[in-house]
Every structure is written in C-alpha cells, then in structure tokens.
Design a protein around this motif. Structure first.
Motif, PDB file in Angstrom:
ATOM      1  N   UNK A 210    -161.576 -81.964  47.648  1.00 33.26           N
ATOM      2  CA  UNK A 210    -162.699 -81.032  47.606  1.00 33.26           C
ATOM      3  C   UNK A 210    -162.683 -80.201  46.320  1.00 33.26           C
ATOM      4  N   UNK A 211    -161.496 -79.733  45.925  1.00 34.90           N
ATOM      5  CA  UNK A 211    -161.398 -78.942  44.693  1.00 34.90           C
ATOM      6  C   UNK A 211    -161.755 -79.775  43.475  1.00 34.90           C
ATOM      7  N   UNK A 212    -161.392 -81.043  43.507  1.00 40.21           N
ATOM      8  CA  UNK A 212    -161.763 -81.949  42.411  1.00 40.21           C
ATOM      9  C   UNK A 212    -163.278 -82.135  42.378  1.00 40.21           C
ATOM     10  N   UNK A 213    -163.874 -82.309  43.553  1.00 41.49           N
ATOM     11  CA  UNK A 213    -165.322 -82.477  43.624  1.00 41.49           C
ATOM     12  C   UNK A 213    -166.044 -81.225  43.133  1.00 41.49           C
ATOM     13  N   UNK A 214    -165.427 -80.062  43.327  1.00 44.72           N
ATOM     14  CA  UNK A 214    -166.036 -78.813  42.858  1.00 44.72           C
ATOM     15  C   UNK A 214    -166.015 -78.702  41.342  1.00 44.72           C
ATOM     16  N   UNK A 215    -165.092 -79.433  40.690  1.00 46.82           N
ATOM     17  CA  UNK A 215    -165.075 -79.432  39.236  1.00 46.82           C
ATOM     18  C   UNK A 215    -163.766 -79.026  38.591  1.00 46.82           C
ATOM     19  N   UNK A 216    -162.734 -78.718  39.377  1.00 43.85           N
ATOM     20  CA  UNK A 216    -161.454 -78.330  38.787  1.00 43.85           C
ATOM     21  C   UNK A 216    -160.857 -79.506  38.020  1.00 43.85           C
ATOM     22  N   UNK A 217    -160.411 -79.245  36.778  1.00 43.24           N
ATOM     23  CA  UNK A 217    -159.808 -80.324  35.986  1.00 43.24           C
ATOM     24  C   UNK A 217    -158.370 -80.608  36.378  1.00 43.24           C
ATOM     25  N   UNK A 218    -157.671 -79.604  36.904  1.00 48.13           N
ATOM     26  CA  UNK A 218    -156.258 -79.762  37.249  1.00 48.13           C
ATOM     27  C   UNK A 218    -156.058 -79.236  38.670  1.00 48.13           C
ATOM     28  N   UNK A 219    -155.733 -80.132  39.593  1.00 44.93           N
ATOM     29  CA  UNK A 219    -155.554 -79.774  40.998  1.00 44.93           C
ATOM     30  C   UNK A 219    -154.102 -80.035  41.383  1.00 44.93           C
ATOM     31  N   UNK A 220    -153.394 -78.983  41.764  1.00 48.84           N
ATOM     32  CA  UNK A 220    -151.971 -79.061  42.083  1.00 48.84           C
ATOM     33  C   UNK A 220    -151.756 -78.786  43.564  1.00 48.84           C
ATOM     34  N   UNK A 221    -151.025 -79.670  44.226  1.00 50.86           N
ATOM     35  CA  UNK A 221    -150.738 -79.516  45.654  1.00 50.86           C
ATOM     36  C   UNK A 221    -149.363 -78.893  45.809  1.00 50.86           C
ATOM     37  N   UNK A 222    -149.330 -77.629  46.218  1.00 51.53           N
ATOM     38  CA  UNK A 222    -148.070 -76.887  46.215  1.00 51.53           C
ATOM     39  C   UNK A 222    -147.134 -77.292  47.347  1.00 51.53           C
ATOM     40  N   UNK A 223    -147.623 -78.078  48.317  1.00 52.46           N
ATOM     41  CA  UNK A 223    -146.763 -78.534  49.409  1.00 52.46           C
ATOM     42  C   UNK A 223    -146.043 -79.835  49.094  1.00 52.46           C
ATOM     43  N   UNK A 224    -146.353 -80.461  47.966  1.00 51.89           N
ATOM     44  CA  UNK A 224    -145.664 -81.705  47.601  1.00 51.89           C
ATOM     45  C   UNK A 224    -144.171 -81.431  47.432  1.00 51.89           C
ATOM     46  N   UNK A 225    -143.317 -82.236  48.072  1.00 49.44           N
ATOM     47  CA  UNK A 225    -141.868 -81.998  47.957  1.00 49.44           C
ATOM     48  C   UNK A 225    -141.385 -82.151  46.517  1.00 49.44           C
ATOM     49  N   UNK A 226    -140.566 -81.204  46.105  1.00 48.85           N
ATOM     50  CA  UNK A 226    -139.968 -81.284  44.772  1.00 48.85           C
ATOM     51  C   UNK A 226    -140.875 -80.867  43.645  1.00 48.85           C
ATOM     52  N   UNK A 227    -142.112 -80.470  43.945  1.00 47.69           N
ATOM     53  CA  UNK A 227    -143.024 -80.108  42.873  1.00 47.69           C
ATOM     54  C   UNK A 227    -142.665 -78.725  42.320  1.00 47.69           C
ATOM     55  N   UNK A 228    -142.735 -78.588  41.019  1.00 48.75           N
ATOM     56  CA  UNK A 228    -142.508 -77.310  40.351  1.00 48.75           C
ATOM     57  C   UNK A 228    -143.853 -76.829  39.819  1.00 48.75           C
ATOM     58  N   UNK A 229    -144.530 -76.005  40.627  1.00 47.19           N
ATOM     59  CA  UNK A 229    -145.878 -75.561  40.291  1.00 47.19           C
ATOM     60  C   UNK A 229    -145.885 -74.791  38.971  1.00 47.19           C
ATOM     61  N   UNK A 230    -144.901 -73.926  38.779  1.00 51.47           N
ATOM     62  CA  UNK A 230    -144.847 -73.125  37.553  1.00 51.47           C
ATOM     63  C   UNK A 230    -144.759 -74.029  36.340  1.00 51.47           C
ATOM     64  N   UNK A 231    -143.883 -75.020  36.405  1.00 51.13           N
ATOM     65  CA  UNK A 231    -143.716 -75.938  35.283  1.00 51.13           C
ATOM     66  C   UNK A 231    -145.010 -76.699  35.004  1.00 51.13           C
ATOM     67  N   UNK A 232    -145.681 -77.142  36.059  1.00 48.08           N
ATOM     68  CA  UNK A 232    -146.919 -77.907  35.864  1.00 48.08           C
ATOM     69  C   UNK A 232    -148.014 -77.029  35.254  1.00 48.08           C
ATOM     70  N   UNK A 233    -148.106 -75.798  35.714  1.00 54.91           N
ATOM     71  CA  UNK A 233    -149.116 -74.909  35.145  1.00 54.91           C
ATOM     72  C   UNK A 233    -148.805 -74.603  33.688  1.00 54.91           C
ATOM     73  N   UNK A 234    -147.524 -74.395  33.389  1.00 56.96           N
ATOM     74  CA  UNK A 234    -147.124 -74.097  32.012  1.00 56.96           C
ATOM     75  C   UNK A 234    -147.339 -75.293  31.084  1.00 56.96           C
ATOM     76  N   UNK A 235    -147.271 -76.489  31.610  1.00 55.06           N
ATOM     77  CA  UNK A 235    -147.582 -77.665  30.782  1.00 55.06           C
ATOM     78  C   UNK A 235    -149.055 -77.678  30.406  1.00 55.06           C
TER      79      UNK A 235
END
Length: 360
Positions: A210-235
């Motif tokens: 839904x967020x992609x359909x709304x137009x967001x270029x970067x959609x991050x799922x914070x519940x994904x195991x092992x994901x480092x949200x801070x690192x992905x945003x900083x990239x």
C-alpha cells in the motif's frame, strides 16, 4: 441555482436522518434519529452530505476518557470530515455558492450538530472548501484530518517551506512512520507531489504494498528479522533525514534521533505505542533537533485554510487519489451502520472508512 423552478436551497425535507450520541462509550451509544433541518446563520453554510469520513479522532471523542462521561452538549453529531453539496448559505459567505461541491474539515469541532454523520450539516463557512471539479466525493471525504495533518507535518521544518507546491521539497528526504495509515498515506502523496524523496516504515508486506502504491520510493519493513532500519535509512540518506512524520514517538524516539540530520524536524501527530517518550537531551542538543507536535483542533484556522488551499492544488494535480490502487483501500457503510464504521476504525483496520450518506 434552480431545479424545476425551485431554488436548490429550498429543496430540503423538513426533517432528516442523523447519528447522535448523548453519552460517551462504545459504538452502541450511536443512535440513528430524525432531526429538523437547520438554516445557516451568518457566516455559516448548510451542506447536503454525500460521503462522510471516519477518523480515529471520531471514535476517541465518542469514547471520551471513560464510559458515561458528561458531554459538552446534550447530544453530539460525530464526523469531522465529509464532502457534499452546498444547499444554503448565510449572510457574509462569499467563497462558496449554492450548488457547489465542497469538502469539509473539523465539522464537529466545538459544535453539537455540525458533524458529517447526518444528511444535512450546518457549519462555519471557514471550514468549507471547494472541491475541484474532477475530484470525487470519496476524495473530498478522505481529506480533512488526514491530509491537513500531513500537510502541517511537512511544513514545520526550520529549514523547510511553509507552503507546499510541486518543487517545495526538492532535495529533501522525508521519513514517514507508518506509511499505510491515512495520515501516512497523505504524507507520502503530498511529499512526493512536492518533490521529496520519501522513505516509509511499515509492519508487513500488505502495508508495504500500500505504501508503495501511495508513491513512497523506499519502503522498509521493520518487522523483518535481522533488518537494521537505521543502517538502511542512512544508506538512502547519508546526511540524515530532513523531516520525520511521526505516528509513534515513544517507540521510535531512538530511531528518529539516529537518522535525523542536523537541524532536522520531527513532526509528531499521534501517540501510538504510548503517551510518554524519553529524549536524550545531549544528543538532541548536538543536532539542533526540532520537535513539532501537531493537533488540528488548536493549530488555528489560518493554518487550516492555508493547508486546504494547497491541498486543492495537489488535488488538481492528481496527487491525492484514494482506493486500493492508490494505497488507501476504502471500506463503505451506510448511515444506519455508522456504529459498525466506528468499530472498524477503532479495530485498527487499514484503509479509509467512508459512510455513504446520500446519493450524488
């Protein structure tokens, strides 16, 4: 405007259907009643409501602090947002005319009978805005609280614009927490329309779509195991995020501080996840972070009207579409089933809940 030799403003039944509640509580306190149709006074407008929008603020007001809590009025018609057709205007009203298609904001604020959960609503003219010709009543009823809140959140940054237009947020990175919610959806759409790079965080794949359909270029799922949200945003934003549109400040305070840039702004519009947040004073000092809390009821009518003007431009540019293909599924009820509509919003359903009040 005339129809069949009868002025449009006179083509109103002597009574109407309305939803009211006379005490706080669960959705069962909402009752369908017959009420007289009121005439607008000076600087007021009467609107035949076609579609009413339901927001979390509607059920929170209905519930109050505790069941049975005293109301400021004998009874209340709920519904802050809606869209319809102007039926009658009071003296002093110049920006809309009888027959105009309009959308409404804060219709029920400090008024017993101004809410949009009724067939005919009388409210201050300053809360009534022309609906562009190609925009649907569904779009109009989906604006109000979500779109104006999102607009405000995007225009409070110290180094940012105080008015949005198609290039206002060029070279700006916006992080929208909870991009699948109604405010998050509007924030994504308005930020993209204004030229921003938009990052959003969501809890799962359905909301990510839904967020992609709304137009967001970067959609991050914070519940994904092992994901480092801070690192992905900083990239995506090595220098940090310029503006954060925040729905859960208590939960996200550490994340926000880790990704905000120097002199960046965090606009808080809800308290999902808790009423109390802890801030690291020294780290916020060092980054000159600005926190802006956003509540439409007390922001002032000038800010509401300024937002509405820009929102209408965005509507004209096709930037605020609704429906599942645009990232905001619609759930529909008729007026008699308003309690079910409230219950669905209160349950946290994803998408926009609308009440079909009258035929177009």
């Amino acid at each position: 405007m005339m129809r069949g030799n009868i002025p449009l403003h006179a083509r109103v039944a002597s009574d109407m259907k309305a939803i009211v509640y006379s005490e706080t509580g669960d959705p069962s306190v909402l009752q369908l009643v017959d009420r007289p149709v009121l005439e607008p006074g000076p600087d007021e407008v009467r609107v035949r409501i076609v579609v009413s929008g339901v927001n979390p603020t509607d059920w929170k007001s209905r519930r109050g602090a505790a069941p049975g809590q005293a109301l400021p009025f004998d009874d209340v018609v709920p519904g802050q947002d809606g869209a319809g057709i102007v039926e009658a205007i009071g003296t002093g009203v110049q920006h809309v005319s009888v027959g105009d298609r309009v959308w409404l904001a804060l219709a029920a604020y400090q008024r017993a009978s101004g809410g949009t959960s009724q067939e005919h609503a009388v409210l201050p003219a300053e809360r009534v805005f022309a609906l562009p010709a190609h925009a649907s009543f569904d779009q109009g009823a989906s604006l109000g609280v979500p779109a104006i809140t999102a607009y405000r959140a995007l225009t409070v940054a110290e180094d940012g614009p105080d008015r949005l237009h198609p290039t206002a947020l060029a070279d700006t990175v916006v992080l929208v927490a909870g991009g699948a919610g109604a405010v998050g959806h509007a924030a994504i759409q308005l930020a993209r329309w204004a030229g921003a790079t938009v990052i959003t965080t969501v809890s799962g794949p359905v909301k990510a779509a839904l967020a992609t359909a709304a137009g967001a270029q970067h959609v991050l799922t914070y519940t994904d195991p092992g994901i480092d949200i801070v690192s992905q945003i900083r990239q995506i934003a090595p220098d940090g995020v310029d503006i954060i549109v925040e729905v859960a400040p208590a939960q996200n305070a550490e994340l926000d501080l880790a990704v905000i840039r120097n002199r960046g702004s965090i606009a808080v519009y809800a308290n999902n996840g808790g009423d109390l947040m802890t801030l690291d004073v020294r780290r916020n000092f060092s980054l000159n972070v600005r926190y802006q809390f956003v509540l439409l009821y007390t922001v002032g009518i000038d800010a509401i009207q300024s937002a509405a003007q820009a929102i209408n431009v965005a509507l004209g540019d096709g930037a605020l579409a609704v429906g599942e293909d645009s990232g905001l599924p619609l759930h529909r009820f008729d007026l008699a089933h308003t309690p079910d509509a409230h219950a669905l919003v209160e349950s946290g359903a994803v998408g926009k809940v609308l009440i079909d009040v009258a035929a177009e």
